[in-house]
Design an enzyme around this catalytic site. Structure first.
Site, PDB file in Angstrom:
ATOM      1  CB  SER A 122     -14.844  59.146  39.668  1.00 43.90           C
ATOM      2  OG  SER A 122     -15.836  59.461  40.608  1.00 43.90           O
ATOM      3  CG  HIS A 133     -13.679  58.543  45.110  1.00 42.56           C
ATOM      4  ND1 HIS A 133     -14.593  57.617  44.646  1.00 42.56           N
ATOM      5  CD2 HIS A 133     -13.664  59.548  44.194  1.00 42.56           C
ATOM      6  CE1 HIS A 133     -15.121  58.051  43.506  1.00 42.56           C
ATOM      7  NE2 HIS A 133     -14.560  59.217  43.212  1.00 42.56           N
ATOM      8  CG  ASP A 169     -14.741  55.207  47.047  1.00 44.16           C
ATOM      9  OD1 ASP A 169     -15.041  56.280  47.609  1.00 44.16           O
ATOM     10  OD2 ASP A 169     -14.643  55.091  45.813  1.00 44.16           O
TER      11      ASP A 169
END
Length: 425
Positions: free
Chosen positions: A207, A376, A345
């Site tokens: 991320s 995610h 996501d």
């Protein structure tokens, strides 16, 4: 009399209403859980290269179906929620040593070092340098699960703890981690290179960490020395482009934005005596008025504008997002680069996926992997209801790293055998 004759028909009417209600509920469940969505191998975008066939052969997850848990695994929201709430199931507890590094501005960077628990597949010393997601650290369950799996596959792991993220580590300067600051990650990498002069590096970012590692590699060619490959998972590539989508209610992004902002507020306020106190020198543009604005912030953008950008002296939010994003650095990365996203996501808008797609269509060293499901940083696997401890993401990163290590060893072996013998024509 006629009323008495009609009463037997009422139960039939009620049964019809019940049936319609049940049908409506089932329809909503099917839609919300995305049960009609098919399972398929991930979409791969890459250019033909010499390493391509070996990579696909050595990474069966790239060509096999990713099959999430049957009941809820096709919902990107549930995958994301489970990752956010519990990280992983039955997470192991790998043992590591915490290292402390003093930065030039007085900040204290920390990272945890985990030694390999078996011999690596190529029999050499390889270290994974790992950058977690926003406000995360080595104690998060998804990091622990990944580190344990990497250790078992022969990797030493160094995991950065984002500055200010660990609840039991006080800040020693009026600064904490930001969206794209690479100082602490760079210090960790330099420590590994100096302490283990024979080791080669696999760079991994999750991320926000994906943005940081890609930016770090692209900032200088020297940063790519001894780096075998880089893997980025579930990043958004451009904060400037993402900020508009994060304020939209589509896919509940505005709600996720609020939740992440609330978490960031708690972390910042836990260090307010350092960041806003009078006992230490503050960043030039940080004032007590910003603390008041922080209390009322409901989005990451408001926090970034009022606090985060000022740690590094950016004059505007636009400048902060432009300079801190890895977008302008991706084309400067020359080592093998794996960019992983999930099509469902809820945090990364589909428009942002044009960035890795365009890059992988032009650069031979880049591959973009896009499974249909995973949310995610979820990517859970399992048969029906309960997920497995190890995720598709964990396995893919290690498989890819192993394949690149084998490819580099093969290249090195071939170059050694092709050396010309002196005196022969």
């Amino acid at each position: 009399m006629s009323a008495m004759l009609e009463t037997p028909e009422l139960p039939a009417v009620f049964d019809g209403v019940k049936l319609a209600a049940v049908a409506a509920v089932l329809y909503v469940i099917v839609r919300c859980l995305n049960l009609k969505s098919p399972t398929a191998p991930p979409e791969l975008i890459y250019q033909d290269s010499a390493s391509g066939p070996l990579l696909l052969k050595s990474c069966p997850l790239l060509t096999k179906e990713y099959i999430p848990p049957l009941i809820w695994g096709k919902s990107g929201h549930i995958q994301t929620a489970l990752y956010g709430k519990m990280g992983r199931v039955r997470s192991p507890h790998p043992y590591g040593l915490r290292k402390y590094l003093t930065m030039p501005d007085g900040a204290t960077a920390t990272f945890d070092l985990f030694e390999p628990r078996s011999e690596h597949c190529i029999g050499e010393d390889v270290t994974m340098v790992i950058c977690p997601g926003i406000a995360n650290h080595s104690e998060k369950q998804y990091i622990r699960t990944f580190v344990d799996y990497a250790q078992k596959n022969g990797y030493r792991c160094a995991v950065l703890n984002h500055l200010g993220a660990l609840p039991n580590i006080e800040l020693t300067s009026p600064r904490m981690f930001t969206y794209g600051c690479t100082w602490e990650f760079g210090a960790m990498v330099n420590y590994i290179k100096k302490t283990y002069p024979q080791t080669q590096l696999v760079v991994v970012g999750f991320s926000l960490g994906g943005n940081i590692v890609c930016k770090y590699l692209g900032e200088s060619q020297a940063n790519q020395e001894r780096v075998l490959c880089c893997v980025s998972v579930c990043q958004g590539y451009s904060a400037l482009r993402a900020q508009e989508t994060f304020m939209q209610w589509d896919q509940c992004r505005r709600f996720y934005n609020f939740l992440m902002a609330d978490n960031m507020k708690k972390i910042i306020l836990s260090h307010r005596h350092v960041l806003f106190g009078d006992n230490m020198k503050k960043p030039q543009s940080l004032s007590d008025a910003d603390l008041s604005k922080l209390y009322t912030a409901t989005s990451l953008m408001q926090i970034d504008d009022n606090v985060m950008r000022k740690f590094h002296g950016y004059s505007s939010l636009k400048e902060y997002y432009e300079e801190e994003s890895c977008l302008q650095y991706l084309h400067r990365i020359y080592v093998p680069l794996l960019l992983v996203n999930a099509a469902d996501d809820p945090l990364v808008h589909e428009s942002l996926l044009s960035i890795p797609r365009a890059l992988s269509e032009k650069r031979e060293n880049v591959m973009h992997v896009l499974p249909l499901h995973g949310g995610h940083l979820g990517f859970f696997e399992g048969s029906v209801l309960f997920p497995e401890p190890l995720t598709w993401m964990d396995k893919l990163v290690v498989q890819y790293a192993n394949a690149i290590c084998q490819w580099e060893k093969t290249k090195s072996h071939c170059s050694d055998t092709e050396q010309p013998v002196s005196g022969q024509e």
